[in-house]
Design a protein around this motif. Structure first.
Motif, PDB file in Angstrom:
ATOM      1  N   THR A 177      50.781 -36.343  33.899  1.00  0.00           N
ATOM      2  CA  THR A 177      51.293 -35.157  33.197  1.00  0.00           C
ATOM      3  C   THR A 177      52.711 -35.407  32.685  1.00  0.00           C
ATOM      4  N   TYR A 178      53.492 -36.180  33.406  1.00  0.00           N
ATOM      5  CA  TYR A 178      54.844 -36.522  32.951  1.00  0.00           C
ATOM      6  C   TYR A 178      54.757 -37.458  31.739  1.00  0.00           C
TER       7      TYR A 178
ATOM      8  N   ALA B  17      53.927 -35.370  28.767  1.00  0.00           N
ATOM      9  CA  ALA B  17      55.087 -34.610  28.276  1.00  0.00           C
ATOM     10  C   ALA B  17      56.069 -35.508  27.534  1.00  0.00           C
TER      11      ALA B  17
ATOM     12  N   SER C 264      47.420 -31.411  26.585  1.00  0.00           N
ATOM     13  CA  SER C 264      48.858 -31.121  26.610  1.00  0.00           C
ATOM     14  C   SER C 264      49.685 -32.137  25.835  1.00  0.00           C
TER      15      SER C 264
ATOM     16  N   PRO D 197      51.893 -29.468  23.486  1.00  0.00           N
ATOM     17  CA  PRO D 197      52.831 -29.200  24.582  1.00  0.00           C
ATOM     18  C   PRO D 197      53.495 -27.834  24.410  1.00  0.00           C
TER      19      PRO D 197
ATOM     20  N   ARG E 237      56.492 -25.067  26.609  1.00  0.00           N
ATOM     21  CA  ARG E 237      57.370 -24.846  27.757  1.00  0.00           C
ATOM     22  C   ARG E 237      57.070 -23.534  28.450  1.00  0.00           C
TER      23      ARG E 237
ATOM     24  N   HIS F 153      60.358 -25.791  36.543  1.00  0.00           N
ATOM     25  CA  HIS F 153      59.365 -26.607  35.845  1.00  0.00           C
ATOM     26  C   HIS F 153      59.717 -26.766  34.365  1.00  0.00           C
ATOM     27  N   ILE F 154      60.356 -25.746  33.791  1.00  0.00           N
ATOM     28  CA  ILE F 154      60.776 -25.832  32.391  1.00  0.00           C
ATOM     29  C   ILE F 154      61.897 -26.862  32.245  1.00  0.00           C
TER      30      ILE F 154
ATOM     31  N   PHE G 165      60.374 -30.255  32.567  1.00  0.00           N
ATOM     32  CA  PHE G 165      59.594 -30.525  31.357  1.00  0.00           C
ATOM     33  C   PHE G 165      60.490 -30.975  30.203  1.00  0.00           C
TER      34      PHE G 165
ATOM     35  N   ARG H 169      60.806 -34.723  28.392  1.00  0.00           N
ATOM     36  CA  ARG H 169      60.689 -34.876  26.932  1.00  0.00           C
ATOM     37  C   ARG H 169      61.897 -35.603  26.340  1.00  0.00           C
TER      38      ARG H 169
ATOM     39  N   LEU I  85      53.865 -29.393  34.781  1.00  0.00           N
ATOM     40  CA  LEU I  85      54.403 -29.425  33.426  1.00  0.00           C
ATOM     41  C   LEU I  85      53.420 -28.947  32.360  1.00  0.00           C
TER      42      LEU I  85
ATOM     43  N   THR J 188      51.307 -26.371  30.372  1.00  0.00           N
ATOM     44  CA  THR J 188      51.183 -24.946  30.061  1.00  0.00           C
ATOM     45  C   THR J 188      49.811 -24.642  29.461  1.00  0.00           C
TER      46      THR J 188
END
Length: 315
Positions: free
Chosen positions: A100-101, A104, A188, A192, A194, A204-205, A208, A212, A227, A229
């Protein structure tokens, strides 16, 4: 080969295929770490290895006992399946986190304006629902408890499935856990967002946005956050939990209300857009259908191979 032997062979192949997915995903996650120039904190990595290896080793011990102590074979098989499932769950959760990272870090344009417009077209406003939820303390608490219950539901479902039929229900749940996370992660990348802080806050925002911008050189416990949404993985897993309990009416009677609350909680608790929740429900359906086909393909292949082998032996 007896039908029981074929069944065991199918379950073993299913288990092996799940580990292959974990390993393949780990390779992609490793590439992602290199691309992001991100390291994993040594203490966190050590904890992760132990959390995966210990239940895996215990599962192997129980599996060996099941093959040697026939009177208690079912009990040991159930224990082996439970610990193996927990090991797979933790392993893929760790790998999925990194994926997930990596998603992002693609840093494509944020889709928040489009999602906000879609919500508005439906006549829904996040601020209005959030304010209304804050004014109802009992409902707010119920939604929060439900929202954070996923980490408890998974091992409980594993335990119940393992006691009923080792490898069957637990394997299906694990497949859906992996497939649904892979689907929402892939989506995502191109969509993507936020979103809003919600009850979980804005950590988490911040993470995120930092990912990025390439601002996380070391991933430690303080930087672990959800991360994704769109789509809402909470909404997807809520449906999957209910689906996993579909053959047990008593359990479904407990989990259905709890997971309906999770779906309702995605907006005020997780800070999601309404369309995130709808998309998450769709992901659950796709995952369930895909997993059904995957497992049928594995079962068909092993059953056909076993029947061909039996025919050769008989001739």
């Amino acid at each position: 080969m007896t039908s029981l032997a074929i069944h065991k062979q199918v379950l073993s192949r299913d288990w092996l295929c799940r580990w292959l997915v974990v390993v393949a995903s780990a390779v992609v996650a490793g590439i992602g770490l290199l691309a992001m120039r991100m390291n994993i904190d040594e203490a966190l990595l050590d904890q992760a290895w132990k959390a995966v290896f210990i239940p895996f080793a215990v599962g192997l011990i129980f599996a060996a006992l099941a093959s040697h102590i026939r009177p208690l074979a079912f009990v040991f098989s159930a224990c082996a399946d439970f610990f193996s499932s927990v090991s797979q769950w933790i392993a893929f959760a760790m790998v999925g986190l990194v994926l997930t990272y990596f998603a992002a870090s693609a840093n494509l344009p944020l889709a928040d304006p489009a999602f906000a417009r879609l919500d508005a077209a439906l006549g829904l406003r996040w601020d209005d629902l959030s304010d209304w939820t804050q004014q109802h303390g009992v409902l707010r608490s119920a939604l929060w408890i439900a929202y954070v219950s996923g980490g408890t539901q998974i091992p409980v479902l594993f335990l119940i499935h393992c006691m009923r039929a080792p490898g069957v229900g637990s394997g299906e749940l694990m497949w859906n856990f992996m497939v649904s996370l892979l689907i929402v992660t892939a989506i995502s990348v191109v969509l993507p967002a936020r979103a809003m802080p919600g009850m979980i806050g804005r950590d988490h925002i911040d993470v995120f946005l930092a990912v990025r911008n390439g601002g996380i050189p070391v991933l430690d416990r303080s930087m672990i956050a959800g991360l994704i949404t769109f789509p809402s993985w909470h909404a997807a897993m809520a449906v999957i939990f209910m689906y996993s309990a579909r053959t047990m009416k008593w359990l479904l009677a407990i989990l259905a209300p709890l997971n309906v609350l999770i779906i309702l909680a995605t907006v005020p608790c997780g800070g999601h857009y309404f369309v995130d929740t709808v998309a998450g429900l769709a992901v659950a359906v796709v995952s369930i259908l895909a997993v059904g086909k995957i497992r049928r393909a594995i079962a068909t292949r092993d059953s056909s191979a076993a029947l061909r082998g039996a025919a050769v032996t008989a001739s």
